[in-house]
Design a protein around this motif. Structure first.
Motif, PDB file in Angstrom:
ATOM      1  N   PRO A  99     -25.108  10.590  -0.634  1.00 15.63           N
ATOM      2  CA  PRO A  99     -25.778  10.021   0.548  1.00 15.63           C
ATOM      3  C   PRO A  99     -26.629  11.113   1.195  1.00 15.63           C
ATOM      4  N   ALA A 155      -9.604  12.431 -14.802  1.00 17.72           N
ATOM      5  CA  ALA A 155     -10.909  12.820 -15.354  1.00 17.72           C
ATOM      6  C   ALA A 155     -12.051  12.314 -14.495  1.00 17.72           C
ATOM      7  N   TYR A 179      -7.037   5.948 -17.667  1.00 14.90           N
ATOM      8  CA  TYR A 179      -8.067   5.050 -18.184  1.00 14.90           C
ATOM      9  C   TYR A 179      -8.357   5.378 -19.653  1.00 14.90           C
ATOM     10  N   LEU A 185     -14.122   7.205 -10.975  1.00 10.56           N
ATOM     11  CA  LEU A 185     -14.943   6.197 -10.288  1.00 10.56           C
ATOM     12  C   LEU A 185     -16.405   6.254 -10.727  1.00 10.56           C
ATOM     13  N   GLY A 189     -16.048   2.639 -11.106  1.00 12.99           N
ATOM     14  CA  GLY A 189     -16.231   2.196  -9.718  1.00 12.99           C
ATOM     15  C   GLY A 189     -17.711   1.983  -9.397  1.00 12.99           C
ATOM     16  N   ILE A 190     -18.488   3.041  -9.504  1.00 14.68           N
ATOM     17  CA  ILE A 190     -19.902   3.011  -9.087  1.00 14.68           C
ATOM     18  C   ILE A 190     -20.719   2.204 -10.110  1.00 14.68           C
ATOM     19  N   PHE A 218      -3.365   7.990 -20.961  1.00 12.67           N
ATOM     20  CA  PHE A 218      -2.157   8.783 -20.715  1.00 12.67           C
ATOM     21  C   PHE A 218      -1.881   8.755 -19.222  1.00 12.67           C
ATOM     22  N   VAL A 220       0.272   9.751 -16.168  1.00  7.82           N
ATOM     23  CA  VAL A 220       1.327  10.653 -15.702  1.00  7.82           C
ATOM     24  C   VAL A 220       2.262   9.822 -14.813  1.00  7.82           C
ATOM     25  N   MET A 262     -11.937  -3.200  -6.504  1.00  4.46           N
ATOM     26  CA  MET A 262     -11.934  -2.423  -7.748  1.00  4.46           C
ATOM     27  C   MET A 262     -11.742  -3.315  -8.968  1.00  4.46           C
ATOM     28  N   PHE A 401      -9.457   2.510   0.518  1.00  2.00           N
ATOM     29  CA  PHE A 401      -8.374   2.842  -0.404  1.00  2.00           C
ATOM     30  C   PHE A 401      -7.458   3.890   0.211  1.00  2.00           C
ATOM     31  N   LEU A 409       5.707   8.033  -8.192  1.00  2.00           N
ATOM     32  CA  LEU A 409       5.013   7.731  -9.444  1.00  2.00           C
ATOM     33  C   LEU A 409       5.165   8.860 -10.464  1.00  2.00           C
ATOM     34  N   PHE A 410       5.105  10.091  -9.991  1.00  2.00           N
ATOM     35  CA  PHE A 410       5.142  11.252 -10.897  1.00  2.00           C
ATOM     36  C   PHE A 410       6.561  11.723 -11.193  1.00  2.00           C
ATOM     37  N   GLY A 441     -10.050  16.834  -4.661  1.00  2.00           N
ATOM     38  CA  GLY A 441     -10.770  15.551  -4.620  1.00  2.00           C
ATOM     39  C   GLY A 441     -10.133  14.568  -3.649  1.00  2.00           C
ATOM     40  N   ASP A 442     -10.359  13.285  -3.917  1.00  2.00           N
ATOM     41  CA  ASP A 442      -9.916  12.244  -2.988  1.00  2.00           C
ATOM     42  C   ASP A 442      -8.416  12.286  -2.718  1.00  2.00           C
ATOM     43  N   LEU A 449     -16.420  11.662  -1.142  1.00  2.00           N
ATOM     44  CA  LEU A 449     -17.679  11.614  -1.883  1.00  2.00           C
ATOM     45  C   LEU A 449     -17.560  12.403  -3.184  1.00  2.00           C
ATOM     46  N   VAL A 451     -19.650  14.549  -4.347  1.00  2.00           N
ATOM     47  CA  VAL A 451     -20.021  15.966  -4.195  1.00  2.00           C
ATOM     48  C   VAL A 451     -18.869  16.788  -3.601  1.00  2.00           C
TER      49      VAL A 451
END
Ligand code: FAD
Length: 481
Positions: A99, A155, A179, A185, A189-190, A218, A220, A262, A401, A409-410, A441-442, A449, A451
């Protein structure tokens, strides 16, 4: 060479041409054409070469924007590419989907002075697409191989950026992703009208060509626990993004055809990639011929409305509880959606979804903006007796989200998370409370974002390198011993 810069008083701002709306509406190709070389050079020459470049300051990866603009204006494209890729693993992706109006271009000094910003994102895309075309983009090649290995979970852009940086330092790197394709994403996603999939796939091929191992399909938690990965690797990076969709607890929310964003976007992206998607082929996830209502005002909502247009929806409405000025999505994307025929219903929120076999209409209420809360943002309030209905045979919920419950989960209850469920890390190392386990990251920031994911991936790679080297000197970190 004569100074080719500071041309902003003579040269008007131009974006590369946008494709005709009627064409755009009927396919999933990117909407902007590439600059002609002469236009790229001219647009780059508008930069005022500020002593303190606010574009660079406000770029999360601190791209050296004034320098690569100057090199482009001078026709020195390969050098411009070298400068651009030095700070960013995926510059042509950022050129397409950052953006910029909120980051570099929003802080351009000539924009503030009323001349219209330098078209930084489009020039970045031009430089780096040219680099791909001319064969300048090569896999990283480490000067020395190292014994130690790093396992990366996810990834997406954070995981891929970290992998490339660590591989450049000679580590053995394995990326695990649940995946079947890499990219996170960026791939599922995008939509491709913002980012064509070949642009992502050529990047993931480059990372693989550098010697990074991908273990796809795979998960985790299912195929290995986090403690197991810690035994396999000298360090582990969690870069899993955030995937728990926020929901609306309203009457009728469980009706068929009231869909999470999604599911809808992934099906569309998979179709574009040539996959079989039964839930699309049987019509459930296909907007063709339907009245579609998308709920939300962020980038995900913008991607859903514009996907529905391209699938041939009869009508597409975006319901958002605040007004245009207060929406989180990029204004540029709103303008693109409007051009493509999306109808925005500002200051409106759903009350219920009605229908028998599936949704048939949305009952909604008008809203107004009330007093500002502690963050300074005006809270939306319901306007009394303002109910209205909208026909809808498909509703898409694009409300944001949250992180999944990673410790459960892990299979790793000792992994500390924040009260929002994001992984708790120390700054600036990005290491979690578990020795040698980092996050980026997220999953650290919450939905953010691309970036910022790249920046985090790069920072995490630096920290992991320091951590492993410190351990190598003191004889700890036994995984690859
Ligand atoms: P992700 O990209 O989410 O990647 C995480 C990866 O981890 C995924 O591949 C996932 O499969 C994998 N994973 C998760 N759990 C596991 C597990 N247990 N085991 C193995 N693998 C796992 N940002 C922009 O800058 N510009 C935009 O235009 C833009 N548009 C967007 C549109 C949509 C629809 C969405 C949803 C987001 C958009 N964003 C945009 C945000 C951006 O995509 C994210 O901020 C970014 O992708 C985050 O990167 P990441 O690497 O942290 O996570």
């Amino acid at each position: 060479m004569a100074n080719r810069m500071l041309q902003f008083t003579q040269v008007q701002r131009h974006m590369p041409p946008k494709r005709e709306v009627t064409l755009r509406r009927s396919d999933f190709g990117e909407i902007y054409d590439e600059f002609e070389p002469q236009s790229a050079a001219e647009q780059a020459s508008r930069c005022s070469q500020c002593g303190v470049p606010f574009c660079q300051v406000h770029c999360p990866v601190h791209n050296n924007i004034p320098d690569w603009l100057m090199l482009t204006a001078e026709g020195r494209l390969q050098e411009a590419y070298e400068v651009s890729q030095a700070t960013n693993n995926f510059p042509e992706i950022c050129g397409r989907i950052c953006p910029q109006d909120r980051l570099c271009e929003g802080n351009c000094v000539i924009e503030q002075a009323g001349h219209g910003t330098v078209t930084i994102g489009s020039v970045e895309k031009y430089i780096n697409d040219t680099a791909w075309e001319r064969g300048w983009v090569k896999p990283v090649s480490p000067p020395q191989e190292r014994e130690q290995s790093v396992g990366i979970i996810g990834a997406g852009p954070a995981g891929l950026a970290a992998a490339e940086q660590l591989r450049a330092k000679g580590y053995k790197v394995t990326i695990y992703d649940r995946y079947d394709r890499a990219g996170g994403l960026l791939i599922y996603g995008i939509p491709s009208f913002k980012l064509e999939k070949e642009v992502v796939e050529r990047r993931t091929r480059l990372v693989a060509d550098a010697g990074v191992t991908f273990k796809l399909n795979f998960e985790v938690g299912r195929d290995a626990s986090l403690p197991e990965l810690r035994l396999r690797h000298d360090a582990v990076l969690i870069a899993t993004g955030v995937y728990k969709a926020r929901d609306v607890m309203l009457p009728g929310a469980g009706l068929d055809n009231v869909l999470p964003a999604m599911d809808y976007l992934t099906a569309s992206n998979r179709k574009g990639l040539g996959d079989e998607v039964p839930a699309f082929d049987d019509g459930r996830l296909d907007a063709a011929g339907k009245d579609v209502v998308v709920i939300g005002g962020g980038d995900t909502a913008m991607d859903c409305v514009r996907t529905a247009v391209r699938q041939g929806a009869r009508s597409v409405k975006c319901l958002y509880r605040r007004n245009r000025a207060n929406m989180p999505g990029s204004q540029r994307e709103v303008a693109n959606a409007e051009e493509e025929g999306v109808d925005f219903v500002w200051l409106a929120a759903p009350e219920a979804f009605d229908g028998r076999d599936g949704v048939a209409e949305v009952r909604a209420l008008k809203m107004r903006l009330g007093v500002a809360d502690a963050t300074g943002r005006q809270a939306p309030e319901v306007v009394a007796d303002s109910g209205f209905t909208l026909p809808a045979q498909m509703v898409v919920k694009a409300l944001g989200f949250d992180p999944e419950d990673l410790p459960t989960l892990f299979n790793c209850p000792e992994l500390e998370t924040t009260r929002w469920g994001t992984v708790k890390v120390a700054y600036p190392s990005l290491m979690s409370n578990l020795d040698g386990v980092f996050a980026a990251g997220d999953i650290v920031r919450g939905a953010s974002l691309v970036v910022w994911a790249i920046r985090d991936g790069r920072d995490a790679a630096e920290s992991i390198d320091r951590y492993i080297q410190a351990g190598a000197q003191s004889g700890t970190h036994a995984a690859s011993a």
